[in-house]
Design an enzyme around this catalytic site. Structure first.
Site, short mmCIF file in Angstrom:
data_model
loop_
_atom_site.label_atom_id
_atom_site.label_comp_id
_atom_site.label_asym_id
_atom_site.label_seq_id
_atom_site.Cartn_x
_atom_site.Cartn_y
_atom_site.Cartn_z
N THR A 28 0.85 -1.21 0.00
CA THR A 28 0.00 0.00 0.00
C THR A 28 0.88 1.25 0.00
O THR A 28 1.95 1.26 0.62
CB THR A 28 -0.87 0.01 1.27
OG1 THR A 28 -1.73 -1.14 1.23
CG2 THR A 28 -1.74 1.26 1.36
N GLY A 29 0.39 2.29 -0.67
CA GLY A 29 1.10 3.57 -0.61
C GLY A 29 1.31 4.15 -2.00
O GLY A 29 0.93 3.54 -3.01
N ASP A 81 6.26 -4.04 -1.51
CA ASP A 81 5.67 -2.96 -0.71
C ASP A 81 6.70 -1.85 -0.48
O ASP A 81 7.91 -2.08 -0.61
CB ASP A 81 5.17 -3.51 0.63
CG ASP A 81 4.14 -2.59 1.31
OD1 ASP A 81 3.85 -1.50 0.76
OD2 ASP A 81 3.66 -2.97 2.39
N GLY A 95 3.64 1.86 7.80
CA GLY A 95 2.34 2.21 8.38
C GLY A 95 1.97 3.67 8.21
O GLY A 95 0.94 4.10 8.70
N GLU A 103 -0.20 -5.42 6.06
CA GLU A 103 1.15 -5.48 5.46
C GLU A 103 2.01 -6.50 6.21
O GLU A 103 2.75 -7.27 5.61
CB GLU A 103 1.80 -4.10 5.49
CG GLU A 103 1.13 -3.13 4.54
CD GLU A 103 1.63 -1.70 4.63
OE1 GLU A 103 1.39 -0.94 3.70
OE2 GLU A 103 2.27 -1.34 5.64
C1 5RP Z 1 1.54 2.06 4.18
C2 5RP Z 1 3.01 1.91 4.18
C3 5RP Z 1 3.75 2.44 3.01
O1 5RP Z 1 4.54 1.43 2.48
C4 5RP Z 1 4.62 3.57 3.47
O2 5RP Z 1 3.84 4.53 4.15
C5 5RP Z 1 5.33 4.24 2.29
O3 5RP Z 1 4.40 4.93 1.51
P1 5RP Z 1 4.79 5.77 0.24
O4 5RP Z 1 5.19 4.80 -0.82
O5 5RP Z 1 3.52 6.53 -0.08
O6 5RP Z 1 5.91 6.70 0.63
O7 5RP Z 1 3.61 1.36 5.07
O8 5RP Z 1 0.96 1.62 5.37
#
Ligand code: 5RP
Length: 220
Positions: A28-29, A81, A95, A103
């Protein structure tokens, strides 16, 4: 190159890690969003997916991927991820997007965890990014007091409810000199669902987007 370009580049590089005809775990993200969009180009090579959040599930389905219930799956060869921070041993804080519990479940099931980050996420020591802790709402104040006793300054993530119906405390100011020990310690507080420290099960490999290209690192 701006941060989004680095994220896009590293997401594209992750396609080389995708085995043919398998179930792929998807995190996610914003970095993972680029990955999902890139994965759509090789959809014919992906048997199905499992997802760490409702948001990623929605995006995957919009691209025509099948998203399976994890309970129906016995093997996830690769999980891709992002992270909020990653240290030289492959331990991470995750998170920031609030999906830490699912996750962590997917990371545990996966045979290989591929972390995709831009270079700003590399840190010599974890802890500058506030550590997310998902809590059962009735235990929030208990957990808050225990986290203060550990030296942290927890702040409730206002107006946010996780996919599991829980709340998140973002813990500022923790001195994380032993990520594994702290992960174990926080996990033991009743009411904690998940701590966003991924040290016991860290990344197996990191793909790091830099202005000079994608740097690959493997961890023990
Ligand atoms: C979501 C996460 C994401 O992997 C983390 O926040 C990184 O996000 P981004 O790719 O938007 O910088 O742990 O719960």
């Amino acid at each position: 190159m701006n941060q989004d370009q680095l994220k896009r580049e590293v997401a594209q590089a992750a396609l080389r890690q995708i085995p043919e005809g398998q179930i792929i775990g998807v995190g996610t993200g914003s970095t993972v969003n680029f990955f999902i969009d890139a994965l759509a180009d090789i959809r014919h090579r992906v048997r199905a997916t499992v997802s760490s959040s409702e948001r990623s599930t929605e995006r995957l389905r919009a691209h025509g991927f099948e998203v399976l219930d994890l309970n129906a799956v016995t093997s996830v060869p690769v999980y891709v991820d992002g992270a909020d921070e990653i240290d030289p041993a492959g331990a991470m804080i995750k998170g920031g997007g609030g999906a830490l519990t699912r996750e962590k479940i997917l990371a545990e099931v996966a045979e290989r965890f591929i972390c995709i980050v831009d270079a700003s996420k590399l840190v010599p020591r974890l802890g500058r990014f506030p550590l997310p802790v998902e809590v059962v709402p009735m235990a929030r104040e208990l957990v808050r007091r225990r986290l203060v006793a550990l030296g942290g300054a927890p702040r409730l993530r206002e107006g946010f409810v996780t996919d599991n119906g829980n709340q998140i405390l973002d813990v500022h100011g923790l001195d994380i000199d032993d990520p594994r020990a702290l992960e174990t310690r926080i996990n033991q507080i009743p009411g904690v669902v998940t701590v966003g420290l991924f040290a016991h099960r860290g990344a197996d490999r990191a793909l790091v987007g830099t202005p000079d290209g994608v740097d690959e690192r493997s961890f023990g």
